[in-house]
Design a protein around this motif. Structure first.
Motif, PDB file in Angstrom:
ATOM      1  N   VAL A 290       8.832  63.449  64.826  1.00  0.00           N
ATOM      2  CA  VAL A 290       8.969  62.032  65.170  1.00  0.00           C
ATOM      3  C   VAL A 290      10.339  61.796  65.815  1.00  0.00           C
ATOM      4  O   VAL A 290      10.482  61.036  66.767  1.00  0.00           O
ATOM      5  CB  VAL A 290       8.798  61.157  63.913  1.00  0.00           C
TER       6      VAL A 290
ATOM      7  N   ASN B 260      16.253  53.035  68.680  1.00  0.00           N
ATOM      8  CA  ASN B 260      15.297  53.816  67.888  1.00  0.00           C
ATOM      9  C   ASN B 260      15.715  55.278  67.787  1.00  0.00           C
ATOM     10  O   ASN B 260      15.656  55.877  66.711  1.00  0.00           O
ATOM     11  CB  ASN B 260      13.899  53.729  68.513  1.00  0.00           C
TER      12      ASN B 260
ATOM     13  N   LYS C 205      16.154  56.573  55.592  1.00  0.00           N
ATOM     14  CA  LYS C 205      15.581  57.917  55.573  1.00  0.00           C
ATOM     15  C   LYS C 205      15.268  58.367  57.000  1.00  0.00           C
ATOM     16  O   LYS C 205      14.755  57.589  57.803  1.00  0.00           O
ATOM     17  CB  LYS C 205      14.302  57.907  54.728  1.00  0.00           C
ATOM     18  N   SER C 206      15.605  59.621  57.288  1.00  0.00           N
ATOM     19  CA  SER C 206      15.278  60.142  58.613  1.00  0.00           C
ATOM     20  C   SER C 206      13.810  60.496  58.680  1.00  0.00           C
ATOM     21  O   SER C 206      13.262  61.040  57.722  1.00  0.00           O
ATOM     22  CB  SER C 206      16.096  61.394  58.902  1.00  0.00           C
ATOM     23  N   PRO C 207      13.157  60.204  59.804  1.00  0.00           N
ATOM     24  CA  PRO C 207      11.752  60.610  59.967  1.00  0.00           C
ATOM     25  C   PRO C 207      11.688  62.122  60.172  1.00  0.00           C
ATOM     26  O   PRO C 207      12.704  62.756  60.430  1.00  0.00           O
ATOM     27  CB  PRO C 207      11.324  59.868  61.222  1.00  0.00           C
ATOM     28  N   PRO C 208      10.469  62.721  60.046  1.00  0.00           N
ATOM     29  CA  PRO C 208      10.331  64.162  60.276  1.00  0.00           C
ATOM     30  C   PRO C 208      10.796  64.532  61.687  1.00  0.00           C
ATOM     31  O   PRO C 208      10.791  63.696  62.584  1.00  0.00           O
ATOM     32  CB  PRO C 208       8.829  64.422  60.110  1.00  0.00           C
TER      33      PRO C 208
ATOM     34  N   VAL D  54       9.073  49.917  65.980  1.00  0.00           N
ATOM     35  CA  VAL D  54       9.780  51.165  65.673  1.00  0.00           C
ATOM     36  C   VAL D  54       8.769  52.295  65.530  1.00  0.00           C
ATOM     37  O   VAL D  54       7.639  52.066  65.121  1.00  0.00           O
ATOM     38  CB  VAL D  54      10.591  51.021  64.372  1.00  0.00           C
ATOM     39  N   PRO D  55       9.165  53.508  65.875  1.00  0.00           N
ATOM     40  CA  PRO D  55       8.211  54.615  65.773  1.00  0.00           C
ATOM     41  C   PRO D  55       7.776  54.822  64.328  1.00  0.00           C
ATOM     42  O   PRO D  55       8.552  54.608  63.400  1.00  0.00           O
ATOM     43  CB  PRO D  55       8.997  55.816  66.295  1.00  0.00           C
ATOM     44  N   GLN D  56       6.535  55.253  64.158  1.00  0.00           N
ATOM     45  CA  GLN D  56       6.022  55.476  62.811  1.00  0.00           C
ATOM     46  C   GLN D  56       6.823  56.581  62.137  1.00  0.00           C
ATOM     47  O   GLN D  56       7.344  57.462  62.786  1.00  0.00           O
ATOM     48  CB  GLN D  56       4.550  55.904  62.844  1.00  0.00           C
ATOM     49  N   GLY D  57       6.874  56.519  60.840  1.00  0.00           N
ATOM     50  CA  GLY D  57       7.548  57.596  60.114  1.00  0.00           C
ATOM     51  C   GLY D  57       8.998  57.284  59.837  1.00  0.00           C
ATOM     52  O   GLY D  57       9.637  57.973  59.076  1.00  0.00           O
ATOM     53  N   SER D  58       9.521  56.241  60.486  1.00  0.00           N
ATOM     54  CA  SER D  58      10.903  55.889  60.177  1.00  0.00           C
ATOM     55  C   SER D  58      10.916  55.153  58.845  1.00  0.00           C
ATOM     56  O   SER D  58       9.869  54.849  58.283  1.00  0.00           O
ATOM     57  CB  SER D  58      11.508  55.035  61.277  1.00  0.00           C
ATOM     58  N   ALA D  59      12.095  54.867  58.360  1.00  0.00           N
ATOM     59  CA  ALA D  59      12.225  54.407  56.981  1.00  0.00           C
ATOM     60  C   ALA D  59      11.711  52.995  56.753  1.00  0.00           C
ATOM     61  O   ALA D  59      11.712  52.531  55.630  1.00  0.00           O
ATOM     62  CB  ALA D  59      13.673  54.484  56.555  1.00  0.00           C
TER      63      ALA D  59
ATOM     64  N   LYS E 161      18.774  55.622  65.612  1.00  0.00           N
ATOM     65  CA  LYS E 161      18.439  55.403  64.206  1.00  0.00           C
ATOM     66  C   LYS E 161      17.765  56.636  63.617  1.00  0.00           C
ATOM     67  O   LYS E 161      18.057  57.050  62.491  1.00  0.00           O
ATOM     68  CB  LYS E 161      17.506  54.191  64.094  1.00  0.00           C
TER      69      LYS E 161
END
Lengths: 436, 219
Positions: free
Chosen positions: A216, A86, A210-213, B213-218, A89
């Motif tokens: 996150v 995670n 897409k990368s999260p903010p 998976v953590p929120q906000g990922s693609a 990624k």
């Protein structure tokens, strides 16, 4: 018959026995015994040989081995693999082939708690491949990257196989452990560059995610701190000399154990981990004393010196001889387990390599890297079988095709290490652990 | 071994199978002892580091204690490892042979192991006997050494019994290559090996909750 002839006959006898499937420890020990007896007689010879198993195995320096092995077997229950994937990624997903690049860095991170290549490939087949396929990554790339990523485990510390090398060639364990780090990282970076290049040429292989903010992204870091802790403990111990490798290994194992307990490791899992640790430990120790009996015989016969003296008279530059030696390992590695291969060959090959003017620590890293390459090449290529077994939907042929570019990358990496040995020797020399 | 579950065994085969499995229990017992000692080495290492750096009180004779413990995990599991086919060997040529030739080589390999282990049992025992008679002890802690040295001939005796069982198993199959394989070490194919690694890594278990998976990922 002079001693050298006895030595050569003994070596041929050993190889014949190994080829027909005699267990390596038994073949080495009996050849060693017969050879020593042939040179110095039964009473003295058998008497010496009889003391070797206890006196050579029971040696504090070797007690680091079960610690490193234990870290690996407990680590599977510490839930680190998903956390690593995670995090990787979130941070690397945006590049072309992002998920595959993330897999490389996640396996490299997991290598810091596991020295086992095939098991690392197994666990990431489950963790990473489903995500990659879901995002439309090609099966070939997904399978290839996991099989290749597994091989990073035996360079990045803690690595049991580097400890075995250090002990057999009587070099500093600390120096070898430190030396493995940079080459492991360089191998991972070369894999990443390869994937990015592949996916830029053919974007259908794997697209970026897409990368999260940033917030996150930052949140993905705390769950991977145990890895940093284990690496930190081992590095700091080697660097400062404040703890022996065994103590550092014990601390590392303890950290992983505590996390695994928190993650709900069951008593059954612990029992299985201990049984497997003990089994692998006794296997390695049997090999060590078996080979050391053979080494005692080689010493009496004077074979390693004779071989070293012969090899320096060859009319080739050292680098050509080195490449021939490495090709020999590549062939042998197709048929044999890495640890057995190293122990069997090093007593004769190592003095020759040193006579050619190569650095002991450098050669250790190169030869271990070669062993790893053999885990992804046919006909055995165990890592590829592992990936195929976890994901039967990916045919074995496709896994091997997927691994081909990574094999090319590994050849390039080894060439790089030969051209720039400083990549290997810089870190141990800097820390004064002494790569001499 | 589970491979003879569904097959009708003759009384002789059944007896051999029962001895094989009974002895495996003994081997497993000694192997888990080795595992527990490794676990204790871990705790001792932690106590040593914390004691030395935090309290300035290292474990007395730490190195000697570890070396005494090593005698256990260096040797006790050796028969267990043999039973499970864990000792390294090269199988690529061996596996090209079938039937009687294959079992012939297996018998040869077992005899080689029996020869060297037999000799090492005897000389390992005399090594122990000298330590026992001379009252040999470790340098720092002055611990007696003979119990540790006695572990070598003891563990090798266990291995010898295992090898004899293997020999009987292979001789049976040499006489009748199509018979039920009993009392021989596990012979793993590359596929079996792969399955074994997968099992150990937990990759065959149900995914646990952190696959989320953590929120906000693609995704």
């Amino acid at each position: 018959m002079d001693e050298l002839t006895v030595g050569i006959i003994g070596t041929v006898l050993l190889l014949c026995m190994v080829f027909v499937g005699v267990r390596v420890y038994a073949a080495a020990a009996i050849t060693g015994l017969l050879g020593v007896v042939a040179i110095i007689g039964w009473d003295a010879g058998a008497g010496i040989v009889g003391t070797i198993p206890h006196s050579k195995a029971v040696n504090y320096a070797l007690s680091v081995l079960p610690m490193f092995i234990l870290i690996g077997f407990i680590a599977y229950h510490a839930g680190l693999t998903h956390a690593l994937f995670n995090a990787a990624k979130a941070w690397f997903g945006w590049v072309p082939g992002g998920l595959a690049v993330a897999t490389v860095f996640a396996t490299a991170g997991f290598a810091a708690v596991s020295g086992a290549s095939t098991a690392t490939a197994a666990v990431f087949s489950r963790v990473a491949i489903p995500h990659m396929l879901e995002q439309g990554y090609s099966k070939q790339l997904s399978a290839g990257v996991v099989a290749a990523g597994g091989t990073l485990a035996s360079l990045i510390p803690p690595s049991a196989i580097l400890v075995i090398y250090a002990i057999i060639v009587e070099q500093s364990v600390g120096a070898l452990i430190l030396a493995g780090f940079l080459p492991g990282v360089v191998s991972a970076i070369i894999y990443a560059i390869l994937i990015i290049g592949q996916c830029m040429i053919d974007p259908s292989q794997g697209k970026p995610v897409k990368s999260p903010p940033i917030l996150v992204r930052l949140k993905t870091l705390p769950p991977v701190t145990p890895i940093v802790l284990v690496v930190g403990i081992i590095f700091y111990s080697m660097y400062s000399g404040k703890a022996t490798p065994t103590e550092a290994g014990a601390l590392g194992a303890f950290v992983v154990f505590v996390i695994a307990m928190f993650r709900g490791m069951k008593l059954g899992n612990l029992q299985e981990a201990l049984l497997e640790t003990a089994k692998l430990t006794v296997m390695i120790f049997a090999l060590i004393w078996g080979i050391l009996i053979f080494v005692r015989f080689l010493g009496f016969a004077g074979l390693p010196q004779a071989f070293a003296e012969w090899i320096v008279t060859l009319p080739f530059p050292p680098v050509v001889i080195m490449i021939m030696i490495l090709l020999g390992y590549a062939v042998l590695g197709m048929f044999m387990d890495a640890i057995g291969m190293l122990l069997l060959t090093l007593p004769v090959v190592y003095p020759a390599v040193i006579a050619l003017g190569y650095d002991a620590v450098w050669f250790g890293i190169i030869v271990v890297k070669m062993c790893e390459v053999c885990l992804i090449t046919p006909p055995v290529g165990l890592n590829c079988y592992v990936v195929h077994s976890v994901r039967p939907d990916i045919p074995l042929g496709q896994v091997f095709r997927g691994i081909a570019p990574f094999f090319g990358a590994d050849v390039a990496t080894v060439a790089l290490f030969i051209a720039f040995p400083e990549i290997i020797t810089w870190l141990p020399s800097l820390l004064g652990a002494g790569a001499n | 071994m589970a491979m003879n579950d569904a097959v009708d065994l003759t009384p002789g085969e059944e007896r051999l199978s029962r001895i094989d499995e009974g002895f495996f229990k003994i081997e497993s017992f000694f192997n888990i002892i080795a595992g527990i000692v490794i676990f204790l080495v871990m705790f001792l290492g932690v106590i040593q580091v914390v004691g030395r750096t935090v309290f300035n009180r290292p474990v007395p004779s730490y190195v000697d204690v570890i070396e005494i413990m090593m005698g256990v995990f260096c040797f006790l599991g050796i028969a267990y490892c043999q039973k499970l086919g864990g000792h390294v060997r090269m199988e690529i040529i061996l596996k090209r042979f079938k039937g009687r030739t294959f079992y012939g080589f297996e018998i040869f390999g077992t005899l080689v192991a029996m020869a060297i282990i037999g000799i090492l049992m005897y000389y390992g025992y005399t090594h122990f006997l000298r330590a026992f008679q001379l009252g040999d002890s470790t340098i720092d802690g002055d611990f007696i050494l003979w119990p540790s040295k006695l572990l070598v001939p003891f563990a090798f005796s266990l291995l010898m019994i295992r090898l004899i069982l293997n020999l009987v198993g292979f001789l049976r199959l040499f006489a009748n290559p199509s018979g039920v394989p009993i009392a021989i070490p596990v012979i793993e194919t590359v596929d079996d090996q792969a399955q074994h690694e997968i099992h150990l890594s937990g990759a065959d278990q149900e995914p646990d909750d952190d696959t989320i998976v953590p929120q906000g990922s693609a995704e």
